[in-house]
Motif scaffolding. Structure first.
Motif, PDB file in Angstrom:
ATOM      1  N   ASN A 215       0.821  -1.211   0.000  1.00 13.31           N
ATOM      2  CA  ASN A 215       0.000   0.000   0.000  1.00 13.31           C
ATOM      3  C   ASN A 215       0.857   1.263   0.000  1.00 13.31           C
ATOM      4  OD1 ASN A 215      -2.552   1.442   0.278  1.00 13.31           O
ATOM      5  ND2 ASN A 215      -1.936   1.849   2.384  1.00 13.31           N
ATOM      6  N   ILE A 216       1.821   1.313   0.911  1.00 15.10           N
ATOM      7  CA  ILE A 216       2.686   2.498   1.008  1.00 15.10           C
ATOM      8  C   ILE A 216       3.566   2.622  -0.230  1.00 15.10           C
ATOM      9  CG2 ILE A 216       4.501   3.632   2.341  1.00 15.10           C
ATOM     10  CD1 ILE A 216       3.431   2.079   4.804  1.00 15.10           C
ATOM     11  N   GLY A 217       4.157   1.499  -0.646  1.00 17.70           N
ATOM     12  CA  GLY A 217       5.034   1.519  -1.816  1.00 17.70           C
ATOM     13  C   GLY A 217       4.312   1.918  -3.078  1.00 17.70           C
ATOM     14  N   GLY A 218       3.101   1.414  -3.241  1.00 16.01           N
ATOM     15  CA  GLY A 218       2.314   1.760  -4.431  1.00 16.01           C
ATOM     16  C   GLY A 218       1.995   3.240  -4.490  1.00 16.01           C
ATOM     17  N   ARG A 219       1.623   3.787  -3.356  1.00 18.91           N
ATOM     18  CA  ARG A 219       1.305   5.217  -3.314  1.00 18.91           C
ATOM     19  C   ARG A 219       2.556   6.065  -3.542  1.00 18.91           C
ATOM     20  NH1 ARG A 219      -2.415   8.748  -4.734  1.00 18.91           N
ATOM     21  NH2 ARG A 219      -2.499  10.604  -3.378  1.00 18.91           N
ATOM     22  N   MET A 220       3.682   5.631  -3.011  1.00 21.26           N
ATOM     23  CA  MET A 220       4.915   6.390  -3.212  1.00 21.26           C
ATOM     24  C   MET A 220       5.325   6.390  -4.680  1.00 21.26           C
ATOM     25  SD  MET A 220       7.370   6.067   0.147  1.00 21.26           S
ATOM     26  CE  MET A 220       7.707   4.317   0.047  1.00 21.26           C
ATOM     27  N   ARG A 221       5.142   5.276  -5.356  1.00 19.21           N
ATOM     28  CA  ARG A 221       5.468   5.237  -6.793  1.00 19.21           C
ATOM     29  C   ARG A 221       4.581   6.197  -7.575  1.00 19.21           C
ATOM     30  NH1 ARG A 221       5.943  -0.275  -5.677  1.00 19.21           N
ATOM     31  NH2 ARG A 221       3.831  -0.674  -6.425  1.00 19.21           N
ATOM     32  N   ARG A 222       3.304   6.248  -7.200  1.00 18.36           N
ATOM     33  CA  ARG A 222       2.364   7.130  -7.900  1.00 18.36           C
ATOM     34  C   ARG A 222       2.663   8.602  -7.659  1.00 18.36           C
ATOM     35  NH1 ARG A 222      -0.916   2.913  -6.033  1.00 18.36           N
ATOM     36  NH2 ARG A 222      -1.943   1.732  -7.700  1.00 18.36           N
ATOM     37  N   THR A 223       3.263   8.898  -6.518  1.00 17.97           N
ATOM     38  CA  THR A 223       3.546  10.299  -6.175  1.00 17.97           C
ATOM     39  C   THR A 223       5.015  10.664  -6.380  1.00 17.97           C
ATOM     40  OG1 THR A 223       3.775   9.653  -3.841  1.00 17.97           O
ATOM     41  CG2 THR A 223       1.615  10.454  -4.557  1.00 17.97           C
ATOM     42  N   GLY A 224       5.771   9.752  -6.977  1.00 11.32           N
ATOM     43  CA  GLY A 224       7.151  10.049  -7.336  1.00 11.32           C
ATOM     44  C   GLY A 224       8.146  10.032  -6.196  1.00 11.32           C
ATOM     45  N   LYS A 225       7.839   9.320  -5.126  1.00 12.15           N
ATOM     46  CA  LYS A 225       8.773   9.221  -3.995  1.00 12.15           C
ATOM     47  C   LYS A 225       9.715   8.036  -4.219  1.00 12.15           C
ATOM     48  CE  LYS A 225       6.727  12.457  -1.496  1.00 12.15           C
ATOM     49  NZ  LYS A 225       5.609  12.760  -2.403  1.00 12.15           N
ATOM     50  N   GLU A 226      11.004   8.311  -4.224  1.00 14.69           N
ATOM     51  CA  GLU A 226      11.986   7.262  -4.500  1.00 14.69           C
ATOM     52  C   GLU A 226      12.573   6.724  -3.193  1.00 14.69           C
ATOM     53  OE1 GLU A 226      14.851   8.666  -7.280  1.00 14.69           O
ATOM     54  OE2 GLU A 226      13.377   8.982  -8.881  1.00 14.69           O
ATOM     55  N   ILE A 227      11.780   5.940  -2.499  1.00 12.37           N
ATOM     56  CA  ILE A 227      12.212   5.301  -1.264  1.00 12.37           C
ATOM     57  C   ILE A 227      12.059   3.797  -1.437  1.00 12.37           C
ATOM     58  CG2 ILE A 227      11.751   5.024   1.214  1.00 12.37           C
ATOM     59  CD1 ILE A 227      10.724   7.890   1.242  1.00 12.37           C
ATOM     60  N   GLU A 228      13.124   3.069  -1.166  1.00 14.98           N
ATOM     61  CA  GLU A 228      13.102   1.620  -1.352  1.00 14.98           C
ATOM     62  C   GLU A 228      12.258   0.957  -0.261  1.00 14.98           C
ATOM     63  OE1 GLU A 228      16.225  -2.130  -1.998  1.00 14.98           O
ATOM     64  OE2 GLU A 228      16.956  -0.153  -1.379  1.00 14.98           O
ATOM     65  N   ILE A 229      11.524  -0.073  -0.656  1.00 15.52           N
ATOM     66  CA  ILE A 229      10.677  -0.812   0.266  1.00 15.52           C
ATOM     67  C   ILE A 229      11.320  -2.175   0.523  1.00 15.52           C
ATOM     68  CG2 ILE A 229       8.403  -1.850   0.632  1.00 15.52           C
ATOM     69  CD1 ILE A 229       8.279   1.143   0.572  1.00 15.52           C
ATOM     70  N   MET A 230      11.482  -2.533   1.802  1.00 10.77           N
ATOM     71  CA  MET A 230      12.086  -3.816   2.136  1.00 10.77           C
ATOM     72  C   MET A 230      11.372  -4.474   3.319  1.00 10.77           C
ATOM     73  SD  MET A 230      16.198  -3.096   1.810  1.00 10.77           S
ATOM     74  CE  MET A 230      16.603  -4.855   1.758  1.00 10.77           C
ATOM     75  N   HIS A 231      11.207  -5.779   3.229  1.00 10.66           N
ATOM     76  CA  HIS A 231      10.730  -6.551   4.372  1.00 10.66           C
ATOM     77  C   HIS A 231      11.915  -6.821   5.291  1.00 10.66           C
ATOM     78  CE1 HIS A 231       9.274 -10.100   6.621  1.00 10.66           C
ATOM     79  NE2 HIS A 231       8.061  -9.643   6.359  1.00 10.66           N
ATOM     80  N   VAL A 232      11.647  -7.001   6.577  1.00 10.90           N
ATOM     81  CA  VAL A 232      12.707  -7.276   7.551  1.00 10.90           C
ATOM     82  C   VAL A 232      13.592  -8.433   7.104  1.00 10.90           C
ATOM     83  CG1 VAL A 232      13.155  -8.123   9.875  1.00 10.90           C
ATOM     84  CG2 VAL A 232      11.474  -6.322   9.529  1.00 10.90           C
ATOM     85  N   ALA A 233      12.984  -9.478   6.566  1.00 10.21           N
ATOM     86  CA  ALA A 233      13.750 -10.655   6.131  1.00 10.21           C
ATOM     87  C   ALA A 233      14.745 -10.302   5.040  1.00 10.21           C
ATOM     88  CB  ALA A 233      12.802 -11.753   5.652  1.00 10.21           C
ATOM     89  N   GLU A 234      14.357  -9.417   4.125  1.00 10.60           N
ATOM     90  CA  GLU A 234      15.256  -9.008   3.047  1.00 10.60           C
ATOM     91  C   GLU A 234      16.455  -8.247   3.605  1.00 10.60           C
ATOM     92  OE1 GLU A 234      12.762  -8.185  -0.890  1.00 10.60           O
ATOM     93  OE2 GLU A 234      11.999  -7.051   0.811  1.00 10.60           O
ATOM     94  N   VAL A 235      16.220  -7.447   4.612  1.00  9.45           N
ATOM     95  CA  VAL A 235      17.306  -6.671   5.227  1.00  9.45           C
ATOM     96  C   VAL A 235      18.278  -7.610   5.926  1.00  9.45           C
ATOM     97  CG1 VAL A 235      17.904  -4.922   6.945  1.00  9.45           C
ATOM     98  CG2 VAL A 235      15.848  -4.647   5.549  1.00  9.45           C
ATOM     99  N   LEU A 236      17.757  -8.568   6.661  1.00  6.76           N
ATOM    100  CA  LEU A 236      18.611  -9.495   7.418  1.00  6.76           C
ATOM    101  C   LEU A 236      19.399 -10.405   6.517  1.00  6.76           C
ATOM    102  CD1 LEU A 236      16.208 -10.458  10.352  1.00  6.76           C
ATOM    103  CD2 LEU A 236      17.962  -8.664  10.285  1.00  6.76           C
ATOM    104  N   GLU A 237      18.905 -10.643   5.320  1.00  5.25           N
ATOM    105  CA  GLU A 237      19.637 -11.472   4.361  1.00  5.25           C
ATOM    106  C   GLU A 237      20.648 -10.653   3.570  1.00  5.25           C
ATOM    107  OE1 GLU A 237      18.649 -14.363   0.524  1.00  5.25           O
ATOM    108  OE2 GLU A 237      17.628 -12.466   0.816  1.00  5.25           O
ATOM    109  N   LYS A 238      20.439  -9.363   3.477  1.00  7.18           N
ATOM    110  CA  LYS A 238      21.136  -8.481   2.548  1.00  7.18           C
ATOM    111  C   LYS A 238      22.671  -8.577   2.624  1.00  7.18           C
ATOM    112  CE  LYS A 238      20.574  -5.181  -0.555  1.00  7.18           C
ATOM    113  NZ  LYS A 238      19.798  -5.363  -1.788  1.00  7.18           N
ATOM    114  N   GLY A 239      23.173  -8.612   3.836  1.00  4.48           N
ATOM    115  CA  GLY A 239      24.622  -8.578   3.961  1.00  4.48           C
ATOM    116  C   GLY A 239      25.315  -9.858   3.552  1.00  4.48           C
ATOM    117  N   GLY A 240      24.591 -10.957   3.598  1.00  5.15           N
ATOM    118  CA  GLY A 240      25.180 -12.233   3.228  1.00  5.15           C
ATOM    119  C   GLY A 240      26.275 -12.696   4.166  1.00  5.15           C
ATOM    120  N   LYS A 241      26.271 -12.187   5.401  1.00  5.79           N
ATOM    121  CA  LYS A 241      27.343 -12.518   6.346  1.00  5.79           C
ATOM    122  C   LYS A 241      26.866 -13.443   7.478  1.00  5.79           C
ATOM    123  CE  LYS A 241      29.883  -9.295   7.908  1.00  5.79           C
ATOM    124  NZ  LYS A 241      30.229  -8.041   8.614  1.00  5.79           N
ATOM    125  N   ILE A 242      25.641 -13.912   7.383  1.00  7.15           N
ATOM    126  CA  ILE A 242      25.080 -14.733   8.456  1.00  7.15           C
ATOM    127  C   ILE A 242      25.881 -16.014   8.622  1.00  7.15           C
ATOM    128  CG2 ILE A 242      23.027 -15.963   9.271  1.00  7.15           C
ATOM    129  CD1 ILE A 242      21.348 -13.988   7.666  1.00  7.15           C
TER     130      ILE A 242
END
Length: 242
Positions: A215-242
């Motif tokens: 919901n938030i991401g869709g509205r931000m795209r429509r209004t031109g807000k360039e903020i990345e949307i991430m789920h907690v799991a994606e953030v915790l995986e991101k570094g690849g250092k686990i």
């Protein structure tokens, strides 16, 4: 330890990478993950719309799909809250199914709750060089009373600065069918949420409920807000250092 993944409709249809991130994080922590293919929608849309008989059909299918699972983990606070609070209510007049529903509720965990309160994970050695803010979804903070767990996990991510979101406990306006039935009110609510998000200066919005993030991401795209949307799991995986 072995867990069963309850993927949820939104992750399955729109955000499969979130499901993959959940699996990858759990496996790197030594958890064996299974995926019962018989699972389906938890029935929340039907339940919230007043179609309780239809919700019961979906709930029975989910209960049967995970009946033999030791532990169930889901990346959705919303669906976890549905199982915890409303499955036993749906079957309150049927002792057999009520017990089955309660059994599933007792062994079902939202992702961050499972990491912090079951696995006792403190530091995942993840890394993400960014500035973020976190959206507390209604079902997480009110329905499940899970507030500190995702923040505790994010605070351990190397290079990540998490700024507090003003009025962080305010609803984003999604509410499932609410966004469709009362779209004008929903739009005003999400615009207010986005105003608060942008005020933090964050380049990433993190959440634990895909309905809110959609919901938030869709509205931000429509209004031109360039903020990345991430789920907690994606953030915790991101570094690849686990």
């Amino acid at each position: 330890m072995k867990v069963a993944l309850f993927i949820t409709c939104l992750a399955d249809a729109f955000y499969p990478k979130v499901g993959m991130s959940v699996v990858n994080v759990l496996q790197k922590l030594g958890v064996e993950v299974e995926f019962p293919k018989e699972q389906t929608c938890c029935g929340q849309p039907a339940y919230n719309s007043g179609f309780h008989k239809d919700a019961m059909k979906a709930a029975k299918q989910v209960i049967l799909a995970f009946e033999n699972s030791e532990t169930v983990v889901t990346p959705s606070g919303s669906c976890a809250a549905m199982i915890h609070h409303y499955y036993p209510v749906l079957f309150e007049s049927d002792p057999v199914w009520r017990d089955k529903a309660q059994n599933l509720a007792d062994k079902t965990h939202e992702f961050s709750d499972f990491l912090v309160n079951v696995l006792k994970v403190e530091d995942l050695n993840a890394k993400l060089e960014s500035t973020a803010t976190y959206h507390h979804s209604c079902h997480m903070i009110r329905g499940l009373e899970i507030e500190e767990e995702p923040i505790a996990l994010l605070s351990q991510v190397e290079g990540l600065t998490v700024k507090e979101l003003p009025y962080c406990k305010d609803c984003c306006g999604f509410g499932g069918t609410f966004a469709a039935k009362m779209s004008d009110i929903s739009e005003r609510m999400v615009d207010e949420k986005i105003k608060n998000i942008t005020s933090t200066g964050a380049s990433v919005l993190i959440g634990s409920d895909l309905g809110c993030l959609m919901n938030i991401g869709g509205r931000m795209r429509r209004t031109g807000k360039e903020i990345e949307i991430m789920h907690v799991a994606e953030v915790l995986e991101k570094g690849g250092k686990i």
